[in-house]
Structure formats: structure tokens, C-alpha cells
Design an enzyme around this catalytic site. Structure first.
Site, short mmCIF file in Angstrom:
data_model
loop_
_atom_site.label_atom_id
_atom_site.label_comp_id
_atom_site.label_asym_id
_atom_site.label_seq_id
_atom_site.Cartn_x
_atom_site.Cartn_y
_atom_site.Cartn_z
N CYS A 87 0.73 -1.03 -0.02
CA CYS A 87 0.09 -0.06 -0.11
C CYS A 87 0.85 1.21 -0.01
CB CYS A 87 -0.88 -0.04 1.00
SG CYS A 87 -2.37 1.07 0.78
N HIS A 133 -3.22 -5.38 1.79
CA HIS A 133 -2.42 -5.56 2.99
C HIS A 133 -2.15 -6.96 3.47
CE1 HIS A 133 -2.33 -1.21 4.19
NE2 HIS A 133 -3.20 -0.99 3.46
N GLU A 166 -0.22 -8.34 5.16
CA GLU A 166 0.21 -8.39 6.77
C GLU A 166 -0.94 -8.44 7.78
OE1 GLU A 166 0.56 -5.64 4.72
OE2 GLU A 166 0.06 -3.96 5.73
N1 GLN Z 1 -3.52 6.35 1.14
C1 GLN Z 1 -2.22 6.16 1.74
C2 GLN Z 1 -1.18 6.77 1.11
O1 GLN Z 1 -1.29 7.38 0.01
C3 GLN Z 1 -2.08 4.65 1.77
C4 GLN Z 1 -2.91 3.73 2.38
C5 GLN Z 1 -2.49 2.85 3.05
O2 GLN Z 1 -1.42 2.39 3.24
N2 GLN Z 1 -3.19 2.00 3.70
O3 GLN Z 1 -0.16 6.61 1.39
#
Ligand code: GLN
Length: 213
Positions: free
Chosen positions: A90, A192, A194
Site C-alpha cells: 500500500c 495488505h 500483513e
Molecule cells: N493512502 C495512503 C497513502 O497515500 C496509503 C494507504 C495505506 O497504506 N493503507 O500513502
């Protein structure tokens, strides 16, 4: 000083988890569950001892700022450019992407993946959602798909020629969007792994680290 990433890879690799902001604890637990030694990384000297690095989910703009505050940005970018295996989930995917759409003014990324990502790409209706994915290179994911949890996630809009697409969303409004990629020793997921208890992506990363040791 020992060069970054020069730690000898034994049967139990040491994997750092960038622990400036975000869900680093979940990654440490997942890595340990698949047999790696996992250590939080906040300092350059900690980075120098690891065979691979995980960049967690969280907020990419905040992690970027903290990387600079902790004087880790350049050492980490250089280590990845020199071949340190890395896995970003992410926000971690955003930080590994060579190009970011929808970033804030001045947002930088570490690089490592020749991709363009779009931050917060899925839009309001699917701000957070879950779906099942078949992920290339993952044991039996055709029979037992990876349950992917997306939280204000990025997607990948363009990939360079050396980038392998590992997974794309299969159905719904985001069908076809690329959400997992790999380029040499660097991999990233929009979702994610994890937090789901499915350890197969962490196992894949530990295998990458071991193979490249
Ligand atoms: N929207 C977040 C960003 O731009 C990422 C979101 C996340 O890691 N769950 O960093």
C-alpha cells in the site's frame, strides 16, 4: 562501515521492517511466522544489517517526511538501487514506485519499481474493499485465492518492460487494475497481506531474499 545490505544470508535471513509510521508490527509478526528474523528499522545502522526491507502500509507522505527527518531516505534509496530486496504494501508500494500520480506537492519516492502508481486510486465508493485474487508465483492461489484487503489503496497505472504483473482485480468497478507487481528483487502490493493471516506473500518475499543472498 559495512556496506548496506551486505549481511550474509543464511537459512534464516534478517529482514528489516521500516518502522517510522504505519503497520510495521503486523509485518514483523508475519515475517517471523514464515521463519525470518524480523527487525524494526529506524536508523541507518539498522538498515546496514538487513538482507531485505519491508515498507509497510500507512501514509506515504508521512513516511516520506519521516525518512528525511531520520536521514534514512538517501541510504534506503541507494540500498534499493544497489539491489537490496524490498517489499512494499500500500503506502509502501507508493514509496517504491518510480512515478506517483496524485501525490502531494514535493512528495518523493524511493524508487525500485519502474511503475506509475495512482494514490487513493479506487475512489470513494470503494475507498476500502476486499476481494479474492489469484497471485502469480503464489502456491496454489488458483485453488485458494489470496484474500486482499484494500484501504485507500493505490493501483498501478503503467509498468515498465522489466516489471512482472503478479495480480489484477478480477471483478467489480476496478476490474483489470494492477495491484501486485515485481521487478527483480522488489515486489509490491496495493493491498495488505500483513493483516489477513495469509502468509504466502511474505513467504514469497523471504524466498526472494534467500535466493538473492
Ligand atoms: N493512502 C495512503 C497513502 O497515500 C496509503 C494507504 C495505506 O497504506 N493503507 O500513502
Amino acid at each position: 562501515m559495512t556496506p548496506v545490505g551486505s549481511a550474509t544470508v543464511t537459512s534464516q535471513p534478517t529482514i528489516g521492517v521500516l518502522a517510522l509510521q504505519g503497520d510495521s508490527r503486523e509485518h514483523v509478526a508475519a515475517l517471523e511466522a514464515v521463519g525470518a528474523a524480523a527487525v524494526p528499522v529506524r536508523r541507518e545502522r539498522e538498515l546496514s544489517r538487513v538482507d531485505g526491507i519491508v515498507i509497510p502500509g500507512g501514509e506515504s507522505t508521512t513516511i516520506d517526511k519521516l525518512l528525511r527527518v531520520f536521514e534514512l531516505f538517501d541510504p534506503l534509496a541507494q540500498a534499493i538501487a544497489a539491489g537490496l530486496p524490498a517489499f512494499g504494501s500500500c503506502a509502501g508500494m507508493i514509496l517504491l514506485a518510480a512515478r506517483v500520480h496524485g501525490g502531494i506537492e514535493g512528495q518523493r519516492s524511493l524508487g525500485g519499481l519502474d511503475v506509475t502508481v495512482r494514490r487513493n486510486a479506487f475512489g470513494r465508493q470503494v475507498d476500502s474493499f476486499e476481494t479474492d485474487l489469484v497471485v502469480a508465483g503464489i502456491d496454489d492461489s488458483d485453488e485458494r485465492p489470496v484474500h486482499a484487503v484494500f484501504i485507500r489503496a493505490p493501483w498501478v497505472e503503467e509498468v515498465g518492460p522489466a516489471v512482472q504483473v503478479l495480480a489484477a482485480v478480477e471483478a467489480g468497478p476496478a476490474a483489470g487494475r494492477i495491484v501486485a507487481v515485481r521487478e527483480r528483487g522488489v515486489m509490491a502490493t496495493s493491498f495488505h497481506p500483513e493483516i489477513t493471516g495469509d502468509l504466502r506473500l511474505h513467504r514469497m518475499f523471504v524466498q526472494i531474499v534467500t535466493d538473492r543472498g
